[in-house]
Scaffold this motif. Structure first.
Motif, PDB file in Angstrom:
ATOM      1  N   GLY A   1       0.993  -1.245  -0.033  1.00 53.09           N
ATOM      2  CA  GLY A   1      -0.012  -0.097   0.041  1.00 53.09           C
ATOM      3  C   GLY A   1       0.780   1.259   0.013  1.00 53.09           C
ATOM      4  N   ASP A   2       0.136   2.392  -0.317  1.00 51.88           N
ATOM      5  CA  ASP A   2       0.890   3.630  -0.113  1.00 51.88           C
ATOM      6  C   ASP A   2       0.662   4.498   0.925  1.00 51.88           C
ATOM      7  N   PRO A   3       1.768   4.567   1.864  1.00 59.09           N
ATOM      8  CA  PRO A   3       1.715   4.977   3.082  1.00 59.09           C
ATOM      9  C   PRO A   3       1.164   6.556   2.890  1.00 59.09           C
ATOM     10  N   GLY A   4       1.733   7.050   1.761  1.00 54.50           N
ATOM     11  CA  GLY A   4       0.949   8.528   1.346  1.00 54.50           C
ATOM     12  C   GLY A   4      -0.773   8.695   1.761  1.00 54.50           C
ATOM     13  N   GLN A   5      -1.513   7.656   1.602  1.00 54.90           N
ATOM     14  CA  GLN A   5      -2.939   7.593   1.730  1.00 54.90           C
ATOM     15  C   GLN A   5      -3.238   7.464   3.337  1.00 54.90           C
ATOM     16  N   SER A   6      -2.413   7.398   4.253  1.00 56.89           N
ATOM     17  CA  SER A   6      -2.628   7.298   5.512  1.00 56.89           C
ATOM     18  C   SER A   6      -3.517   8.335   6.071  1.00 56.89           C
ATOM     19  N   ASP A   7      -3.396   9.479   5.805  1.00 56.42           N
ATOM     20  CA  ASP A   7      -4.171  10.740   6.213  1.00 56.42           C
ATOM     21  C   ASP A   7      -5.383  10.706   5.871  1.00 56.42           C
ATOM     22  N   GLU A   8      -5.528  10.335   4.540  1.00 56.61           N
ATOM     23  CA  GLU A   8      -6.858  10.210   3.888  1.00 56.61           C
ATOM     24  C   GLU A   8      -7.858   9.139   4.240  1.00 56.61           C
ATOM     25  N   LEU A   9      -7.056   8.035   4.506  1.00 53.73           N
ATOM     26  CA  LEU A   9      -7.626   6.663   5.055  1.00 53.73           C
ATOM     27  C   LEU A   9      -8.210   6.875   6.591  1.00 53.73           C
ATOM     28  N   HIS A  10      -7.466   7.657   7.221  1.00 54.73           N
ATOM     29  CA  HIS A  10      -7.789   7.721   8.828  1.00 54.73           C
ATOM     30  C   HIS A  10      -8.935   8.946   8.817  1.00 54.73           C
ATOM     31  N   HIS A  11      -8.784   9.735   7.932  1.00 55.02           N
ATOM     32  CA  HIS A  11      -9.869  10.823   7.888  1.00 55.02           C
ATOM     33  C   HIS A  11     -11.115  10.321   7.691  1.00 55.02           C
ATOM     34  N   ARG A  12     -10.972   9.401   6.592  1.00 60.18           N
ATOM     35  CA  ARG A  12     -12.455   8.764   6.142  1.00 60.18           C
ATOM     36  C   ARG A  12     -12.925   7.837   7.048  1.00 60.18           C
ATOM     37  N   ALA A  13     -12.016   7.116   7.778  1.00 62.28           N
ATOM     38  CA  ALA A  13     -12.434   5.986   9.042  1.00 62.28           C
ATOM     39  C   ALA A  13     -13.157   6.815   9.951  1.00 62.28           C
TER      40      ALA A  13
END
Length: 155
Positions: free
Chosen positions: A120-132
């Motif tokens: 996976g792309d660690p750069g997506q972390s903030d987006e995924l946590h925000h969506r969660a």
């Protein structure tokens, strides 16, 4: 049409030490939380309020609910994004403010997940946590801020 889900819990006070609630120090805060088909949870009050420190208290359970709901949504969204999560650990914290009348309220909670991924792309972390956070049933029901300071480690 929106779906509705219903939940039932039986809360049973077992702290009568023989005097009932004759005075504030006369009774125990011990209780049981029972839901059909699940293990009983041993509950009490926070030790600051004369509770048993070996038992779960409502404040513990609220923070755990926030963190768990976020984690479950994050794992779902990470899977959808093509991530392979190998481990997830959150050392969540919360702050409760007491008022002069003895009441109180949570004022904030902070999630601090450490997520280990093998794909996976660690750069997506903030987006995924925000969506969660936006999807979490518990977080959407709160009237205080929940922050998320995630760390992603790739193996």
């Amino acid at each position: 049409m929106p779906q509705t889900h219903n939940y039932t819990a039986v809360i049973r006070w077992i702290g009568n030490r023989g005097e009932g609630t004759a005075n504030y120090r006369a009774y125990g805060r011990e209780h049981e939380i029972a839901i059909d088909g699940k293990p009983v949870i041993a509950g009490s009050a926070d030790p600051a309020f004369l509770g048993d420190p070996a038992r779960w208290n409502p404040e513990d359970m609220l923070l755990s609910s926030i963190s768990t709901c976020h984690m479950l949504w994050f794992l779902h969204l990470a899977s959808d994004a093509g991530w392979v999560v190998e481990s997830y650990e959150d050392r969540a914290t919360a702050e409760m403010q007491m008022n002069s009348d003895g009441s109180g309220q949570f004022t904030s909670a902070a999630l601090q997940p450490v997520v280990t991924i093998s794909q996976g792309d660690p750069g997506q972390s903030d987006e995924l946590h925000h969506r969660a956070h936006a999807m979490c049933f518990i977080a959407r029901s709160l009237n205080f801020d929940v922050s998320c300071n995630a760390v992603v480690e790739q193996v």
